[in-house]
Design an enzyme around this catalytic site. Structure first.
Site, PDB file in Angstrom:
ATOM      1  N   GLN A 230       0.859  -1.186   0.000  1.00  0.00           N
ATOM      2  CA  GLN A 230       0.000   0.000   0.000  1.00  0.00           C
ATOM      3  C   GLN A 230       0.890   1.229   0.000  1.00  0.00           C
ATOM      4  O   GLN A 230       1.832   1.322   0.780  1.00  0.00           O
ATOM      5  CB  GLN A 230      -0.914   0.020   1.226  1.00  0.00           C
ATOM      6  CG  GLN A 230      -1.785   1.283   1.304  1.00  0.00           C
ATOM      7  CD  GLN A 230      -2.799   1.205   2.430  1.00  0.00           C
ATOM      8  OE1 GLN A 230      -3.708   0.392   2.394  1.00  0.00           O
ATOM      9  NE2 GLN A 230      -2.651   2.059   3.434  1.00  0.00           N
ATOM     10  N   GLU A 231       0.595   2.149  -0.911  1.00  0.00           N
ATOM     11  CA  GLU A 231       1.385   3.379  -1.014  1.00  0.00           C
ATOM     12  C   GLU A 231       0.451   4.581  -0.965  1.00  0.00           C
ATOM     13  O   GLU A 231      -0.394   4.751  -1.842  1.00  0.00           O
ATOM     14  CB  GLU A 231       2.200   3.391  -2.310  1.00  0.00           C
ATOM     15  CG  GLU A 231       3.164   2.235  -2.430  1.00  0.00           C
ATOM     16  CD  GLU A 231       4.576   2.686  -2.788  1.00  0.00           C
ATOM     17  OE1 GLU A 231       4.817   3.912  -2.872  1.00  0.00           O
ATOM     18  OE2 GLU A 231       5.434   1.811  -2.981  1.00  0.00           O
TER      19      GLU A 231
END
Length: 494
Positions: free
Chosen positions: A271-272
């Site tokens: 997840q960014e």
């Protein structure tokens, strides 16, 4: 009388929901390692749901904390799903750490504690405390931790994999930030503008069933959930800018946090969130809260699909352990287009609004360029001490070599060493010959490393000389490839 009751209730809630350091600063100041340490110790002391421990210390002697959430002894209930989230491998990607502390408070709320009826959850809020203190990408050794999951030279990544091997989490997430403010994108007039982006596994050696669950169920779920919370979310898509370079679904390399666990048939994600311009505290409240929403989504999805995930991961891991997998292992790969047209919103520097953009060169499919036959195992020369150390760091099962296990042996000869393109980088690509060994080998000089174990695919990818993801691509192992010489690691075949 009613007003007095409300005041008392609010006071009680304040006591049980301790503010994070970021909240105390009104979202204006990054949490220091000392503040993080104090916060974790205090919530541990005040809650029966969680406990914390120090996994290891960084190069500069800062603690790496693990926070365990369980209604009983962690990992004791085999029916529960084990979930791992770890954040801030890159020190200048701060929102993952801040979101982790917000998540601790969120999970301590009575409304969310139902999750732990089905889940045992472990959170590592900060993988890189040294880099965080300096707001720099690398750790105190100058190493990019998210490029260290195969060779395991750093105490931070070694501790994380030791933790994984202990509990064998079925679900993992690696939390980062992306930086959308490049000059090339500005020249184009657009940039990415999603609060949260999520990437699933892409290495084609990983179970197709796990990939299907990831792409068809989890990703739509997280996009919808984050949107309901008031934020924007989309696929994690490196590459570009549009028209100058292709867009793809991230790397297929197994040396990062997502794929290193994914290659063990884990339900694994990256997840960014969107970083601040110049890696600053810009928009920090929204960044931290949107990242927290994405992390919470993983827990809610895991709860809702506990039985499905647990059964699937157990079945697919059993195939690796029993070597009941395909005969071929892909060790050179690339991104290709299958004709799918990508449409997504980008922020327009001209209008100041999100604008729908069409991408023609969207390479959504990973294909193999070069396969090898999966061997029974490998003979590792005992004289190569660093290889034994590598096997031990990965908790691999190996033994003394014996004739009944090693009756058919192959060896590579390195004819020459060329290069190959790997995601816009140039790496070595040896030209090799393979033959069966007819001469007698002194097996006392070797360990036998079988592939029929959980890290089956990883072993093959790591040890094959033509692997673009293998050990030979790292400086400390490049000596294994010497032109006009035999490759010292031998293949044992059925």
């Amino acid at each position: 009388m009613k007003k007095i009751f409300v005041v008392i209730l609010l006071t009680f809630n304040f006591i049980i929901a301790q503010q994070t350091p970021l909240e105390k600063s009104n979202f204006t100041k990054l949490t220091s390692h000392d503040e993080l340490k104090q916060f974790i110790q205090e919530v541990d002391k005040n809650s029966d749901l969680i406990k914390s421990e120090v996994l290891t210390k960084s190069i500069e002697s800062r603690e790496l904390f693990a926070v365990y959430f369980s209604k009983n002894e962690f990992g004791a209930d085999k029916n529960k799903l084990k979930v791992l989230i770890f954040a801030q491998q890159h020190g200048n990607e701060q929102s993952g750490k801040e979101a982790s502390l917000l998540l601790i408070n969120e999970l301590l709320k009575p409304d969310n504690q139902y999750l732990f009826d089905k889940i045992d959850f472990l959170l590592v809020p900060q993988m890189n405390p040294d880099g965080s203190e300096k707001n720099q990408r690398r750790n105190g050794n100058g190493m990019d931790l998210n490029r260290n999951h195969l060779i395991l030279t750093e105490p931070e990544t070694i501790a994380l994999h030791k933790l994984f091997d202990k509990y064998l989490f079925e679900v993992t997430m690696d939390v980062h930030e992306y930086w959308p403010f490049g000059e090339e994108w500005k020249k184009l007039g657009f940039r990415r503008n999603f609060d949260v982006t999520v990437g699933a596994i892409t290495n084609i050696n990983i179970s197709e069933k796990i990939k299907k669950l990831s792409y068809e169920k989890y990703l739509p779920f997280v996009f919808d959930f984050v949107k309901e919370k008031g934020y924007t979310a989309f696929h994690y898509l490196p590459g570009g800018p549009i028209g100058a370079d292709y867009i793809r679904y991230s790397t297929f390399d197994i040396n990062d946090g997502r794929q290193s666990f994914g290659i063990q048939n884990t339900f694994s994600f990256i997840q960014e969130g969107m970083n601040g311009e110049n890696y600053s505290t810009d928009n920090l409240e929204r960044r931290a809260k949107s990242q927290m929403a994405g992390m919470l989504t993983l827990l809610k999805f895991s709860y809702d699909h506990k039985d499905e995930i647990k059964k699937l991961i157990a079945e697919e891991r059993e195939k690796l352990i029993n070597n009941n997998v395909g005969d071929k292992v892909a060790i050179q790969l690339d991104h290709f287009s299958d004709g799918t047209e990508l449409k997504f919103n980008l922020f327009s520097y001209y209008s100041g609004k999100d604008t729908l953009v069409k991408v023609n060169d969207f390479r959504s499919v990973v294909k193999s360029l070069y396969d090898v036959e999966r061997p029974k195992g490998y003979l590792i020369p005992k004289e190569l001490i660093e290889l034994k150390q590598w096997m031990d760091k990965h908790n691999l099962i190996y033994e003394e070599a014996e004739l009944d296990r090693c009756d058919k042996i192959e060896e590579y000869f390195i004819d020459s060493v060329g290069t190959i393109d790997f995601e816009r980088d140039t790496i070595i690509n040896p030209y090799i010959s393979l033959r069966e060994v007819k001469d007698k080998i002194d097996l006392e000089k070797y360990y036998f490393l079988p592939v029929n174990q959980l890290k089956n695919n990883m072993i093959v990818i790591a040890l094959e000389p033509k692997s673009m993801l293998g050990l030979v691509t790292y400086k400390q192992f490049e000596y294994l490839l010497k032109p006009k010489e035999k490759y010292k690691i031998l293949r044992v075949i059925n």
